[in-house]
Design a protein around this motif. Structure first.
Motif, short mmCIF file in Angstrom:
data_model
loop_
_atom_site.label_atom_id
_atom_site.label_comp_id
_atom_site.label_asym_id
_atom_site.label_seq_id
_atom_site.Cartn_x
_atom_site.Cartn_y
_atom_site.Cartn_z
N GLU A 96 9.24 25.63 10.90
CA GLU A 96 9.06 24.74 11.82
C GLU A 96 7.63 24.19 11.52
N GLU A 97 6.83 24.54 10.70
CA GLU A 97 5.47 24.07 10.46
C GLU A 97 5.84 22.67 9.37
N GLN A 98 6.77 22.98 8.62
CA GLN A 98 7.22 22.08 7.57
C GLN A 98 7.93 20.95 8.27
N ALA A 99 8.79 21.23 9.28
CA ALA A 99 9.59 20.32 9.98
C ALA A 99 8.69 19.36 10.91
N SER A 100 7.58 20.00 11.43
CA SER A 100 6.55 19.19 12.32
C SER A 100 5.86 18.34 11.18
N ALA A 102 6.84 17.14 8.45
CA ALA A 102 7.75 15.95 7.97
C ALA A 102 7.84 14.86 8.92
N LYS A 103 7.76 15.40 10.43
CA LYS A 103 8.01 14.36 11.38
C LYS A 103 6.55 13.46 11.55
N LEU A 104 5.56 14.19 11.60
CA LEU A 104 4.23 13.77 11.59
C LEU A 104 4.06 12.65 10.54
N GLN A 105 4.55 13.21 9.09
CA GLN A 105 4.37 12.05 7.97
C GLN A 105 5.47 10.83 8.31
N MET A 106 6.48 11.10 8.66
CA MET A 106 7.15 9.72 8.97
C MET A 106 6.81 9.00 10.10
#
Length: 143
Positions: A96-100, A102-106
């Motif tokens: 979940e942290e990695q997905a979060s 990744a979204k923030l980076q995008m």
């Protein structure tokens, strides 16, 4: 073991030749679940004999150890299940942290691209002209 229903002075553990009580060797007034190891009267109306020691049979000792081993194995299995559940929870939290991230980076990359496009417009065409100069400076530091 005699529960002493008829006489409290006879309550306790008795060792003798048979169940009839005709020949008794040792006696202990201790009311324990199993015969006590020490504290045996010899003779039965005498003093405690420190040389008398009662030990369970080897078969009984093995049965007790097997029961202890089963209980220990149960506790280990329960601990392993709790550890596995904790590992799964930690793995989910990591994903979940990695997905979060990744979204923030995008989002940050999209914002950066918008800022880059804004650099090529004259300040008067920007929706917030007072932010153009700070954005240009921030982009220069990032790039």
């Amino acid at each position: 073991f005699w529960d002493g229903a008829d006489e409290s002075s006879s309550r306790g553990w008795w060792f003798g030749a048979g169940m009839d009580g005709a020949e008794v060797y040792f006696m202990s007034h201790q009311a324990t679940q199993e015969p006590p190891r020490t504290g045996w009267l010899n003779p039965v109306d005498g003093a405690v004999d420190p040389d008398v020691l009662v030990v369970p049979s080897l078969r009984h000792a093995v049965d007790v150890m097997k029961a202890q081993l089963r209980r220990a194995n149960s506790r280990v299995a329960a601990a392993e299940q709790r550890a596995a559940a904790a590992e799964e929870g930690a793995e989910r939290a990591k994903e979940e942290e990695q997905a979060s991230r990744a979204k923030l980076q995008m989002r940050l990359q999209a914002d950066l691209e918008v800022w880059r496009l804004q650099l090529h417009k004259p300040a008067e065409l920007c929706p917030r002209p007072h932010l153009v100069e700070p954005m240009q400076e921030a982009l220069r530091r990032c790039v």
